[in-house]
Write a protein that holds these residues in place. Structure first.
Motif, PDB file in Angstrom:
ATOM      1  N   LEU A  10       1.263  -1.282  -0.225  1.00 20.64           N
ATOM      2  CA  LEU A  10      -0.046  -0.014   0.155  1.00 20.64           C
ATOM      3  C   LEU A  10       0.935   1.283   0.006  1.00 20.64           C
ATOM      4  CD1 LEU A  10      -2.932  -0.624   2.437  1.00 20.64           C
ATOM      5  CD2 LEU A  10      -2.922  -0.718   0.235  1.00 20.64           C
ATOM      6  N   LEU A  11       2.156   1.255   0.499  1.00 20.92           N
ATOM      7  CA  LEU A  11       2.655   2.483   0.873  1.00 20.92           C
ATOM      8  C   LEU A  11       3.599   2.006  -0.235  1.00 20.92           C
ATOM      9  CD1 LEU A  11       3.518   2.282   4.895  1.00 20.92           C
ATOM     10  CD2 LEU A  11       1.919   3.815   3.213  1.00 20.92           C
ATOM     11  N   GLY A  12       4.170   1.603  -1.109  1.00 19.61           N
ATOM     12  CA  GLY A  12       4.805   1.589  -2.538  1.00 19.61           C
ATOM     13  C   GLY A  12       5.856   1.892  -2.687  1.00 19.61           C
ATOM     14  N   THR A  13       6.715   1.114  -1.066  1.00 24.09           N
ATOM     15  CA  THR A  13       7.483   1.583  -1.863  1.00 24.09           C
ATOM     16  C   THR A  13       9.035   0.007  -1.014  1.00 24.09           C
ATOM     17  OG1 THR A  13       8.106   3.153   1.132  1.00 24.09           O
ATOM     18  CG2 THR A  13       8.228   4.302  -1.089  1.00 24.09           C
ATOM     19  N   GLU A  14       9.710   0.868  -0.282  1.00 22.50           N
ATOM     20  CA  GLU A  14      11.123  -0.529   0.218  1.00 22.50           C
ATOM     21  C   GLU A  14      10.350  -1.273   1.266  1.00 22.50           C
ATOM     22  OE1 GLU A  14      13.436  -2.188  -1.772  1.00 22.50           O
ATOM     23  OE2 GLU A  14      13.186  -0.035  -2.807  1.00 22.50           O
ATOM     24  N   PRO A  15       9.981  -2.461   1.338  1.00 19.16           N
ATOM     25  CA  PRO A  15       9.603  -3.332   2.411  1.00 19.16           C
ATOM     26  C   PRO A  15       9.856  -2.601   3.471  1.00 19.16           C
ATOM     27  CG  PRO A  15      11.489  -4.784   0.635  1.00 19.16           C
ATOM     28  CD  PRO A  15      11.250  -3.908   0.281  1.00 19.16           C
ATOM     29  N   LEU A  16       9.092  -3.322   4.466  1.00 18.56           N
ATOM     30  CA  LEU A  16       9.264  -2.523   5.528  1.00 18.56           C
ATOM     31  C   LEU A  16       9.597  -3.944   6.778  1.00 18.56           C
ATOM     32  CD1 LEU A  16       5.797  -1.281   6.051  1.00 18.56           C
ATOM     33  CD2 LEU A  16       7.698   0.073   5.529  1.00 18.56           C
ATOM     34  N   ALA A  17      10.764  -3.319   7.996  1.00 19.08           N
ATOM     35  CA  ALA A  17      11.349  -3.865   8.733  1.00 19.08           C
ATOM     36  C   ALA A  17      10.543  -4.182   9.772  1.00 19.08           C
ATOM     37  CB  ALA A  17      11.902  -3.179   9.731  1.00 19.08           C
TER      38      ALA A  17
END
Length: 398
Positions: free
Chosen positions: A388-395
């Motif tokens: 949804l946020l459309g950037t790099e994977p979250l930690a």
């Protein structure tokens, strides 16, 4: 005296001539000598007499009778079975399908949060964005209050830090502690039974076929029960989906009792030793009491074989908050254990995932992100928020 003598001599001559005439012919007809046996003619061997072949007779009408034509049945080629890819990581591969929702969660919220000064108007805009995305009023207020507190205490201003805070709050709102596994493993010689329910128009039968592909991709053998007997094409449609992955479909005549078909499907699943029996039911409106009672009957009849392991409710993400009322009524009738949220690729209202879980305490277990046959993915909160946020994977410890 002399005259008598002459007459006697003449008579004697005539008599002699008569005797000669009788004897001479007999002397001419002598028998032919008999041939020796060595010279006897040999006997010609007799051969069987073959009757002549009669030409086909013509009927009185004058039409020539043609010999019957023997039709050779056509060779039916069985198409090769599909082998779906394992579902692990499928949500990550389909993240681009959430592009419309990214406009709200990604670009919209992060753009608001990264302003130089977050005043009351900015926070109200953030609340409006979340409500518009169908997160729900109560959940939105909790998320915004926690974001305000954390940004004030931590003093964060960079986009990376704000994104990490927003992601953490959204994942927390999705409650990652909920059990999202599908209970599809057989037990004690009994297949797992999965009941699929939903309203009309939610794409239920198609999604049921996709669920079968998910189970096969994860190593389960599947049998389908076509208990949607009211829509003429439903059984054919389900059988087509099953045939692609080698899953048998149990069906009944049109307008048959759905509970009977469901019962027969589970019975067949027990007999064949499959891992999972997946039962598709007819779509129904949640406000139709008669149809909902019938769904309850299907559940009771199937449970004569044993308890139902999963009851999956198919919800259309584009219905927004109306889906909450649908889920509530179905839960009361058949004890829904999980939600399959479809059409998330065509809506900016991905927050319905949060609303459904908070309102009903029912985990979203699968999400549909397209019209392709393998565009149904197991739901994982962190991967979903990342998409949804459309950037790099979250930690995970963000």
């Amino acid at each position: 005296m002399a005259d008598y003598l002459v007459v006697a001599l003449v008579l004697l001559g005539v008599l002699l001539l008569s005797l000669v005439g009788l004897v001479v012919p007999k002397l001419r007809r002598r028998p032919e000598p008999r041939l020796p046996e060595a010279q006897a003619p040999t006997r010609v061997e007799e051969r069987p007499v073959v009757p002549p072949v009669e030409a086909p007779t013509e009927p009185a009408t004058g039409v020539v009778v043609e010999p019957p034509v023997v039709e050779v049945p056509p060779v039916i080629e069985v198409p090769p079975l599909d082998v779906p890819e394992p579902t692990a990581g499928r949500l990550v591969r389909l993240r681009s399908r959430l592009s419309r929702s990214q406009n709200v969660f990604g670009k919209g919220l992060l753009g608001l949060l990264s302003r130089d000064h977050l005043d009351e108007d900015a926070w109200e805009e953030i609340e409006d964005s979340l409500i518009t995305a169908d997160v729900g009023i109560e959940a939105t207020r909790e998320i915004v209050d926690r974001l305000r507190e954390r940004t004030r205490v931590l003093g964060t201003r960079s986009t990376t830090e704000l994104r990490a805070l927003l992601a953490a709050e959204l994942v927390n709102a999705l409650d990652p502690t909920l059990d999202r596994s599908l209970r599809t493993a057989p037990k004690e010689g009994m297949p797992a039974v999965v009941l699929v329910v939903g309203v009309n128009g939610a794409g239920k039968t198609t999604t049921c076929g996709k669920i079968a592909r998910v189970l096969v991709a994860d190593g389960r053998s599947v049998l389908l029960g076509a208990a949607d007997t009211f829509r003429a094409a439903a059984a054919d449609q389900l059988e087509t989906w099953g045939g692609r992955v080698g899953a048998e479909t149990v069906r009944g005549p049109e307008a048959a009792d759905p509970a009977s078909v469901a019962f027969d499907a589970v019975k067949r699943g027990i007999g064949t030793g499959v891992d999972t029996v997946l039962i598709d039911t007819a779509g129904r409106l949640q406000n139709k009491i008669g149809l909902m009672d019938e769904l309850g009957k299907v559940k009771r009849v199937v449970e004569k074989h044993g308890p139902i392991d999963e009851t999956l409710l198919i919800l259309d993400a584009t219905t927004g908050q109306n889906g909450l009322e649908q889920a509530r009524v179905f839960t009361e009738v058949v004890n829904v254990t999980g939600v399959v949220l479809t059409k998330l690729d065509g809506t900016a209202k991905g927050g319905i995932v949060i609303a459904v879980q908070r309102k009903l305490g029912i985990p979203v277990k699968l999400v549909g992100l397209g019209e392709g046959k393998d565009d149904l993915a197991p739901f994982e909160p962190t991967q979903f928020v990342d998409a949804l946020l459309g950037t790099e994977p979250l930690a995970r410890d963000a």
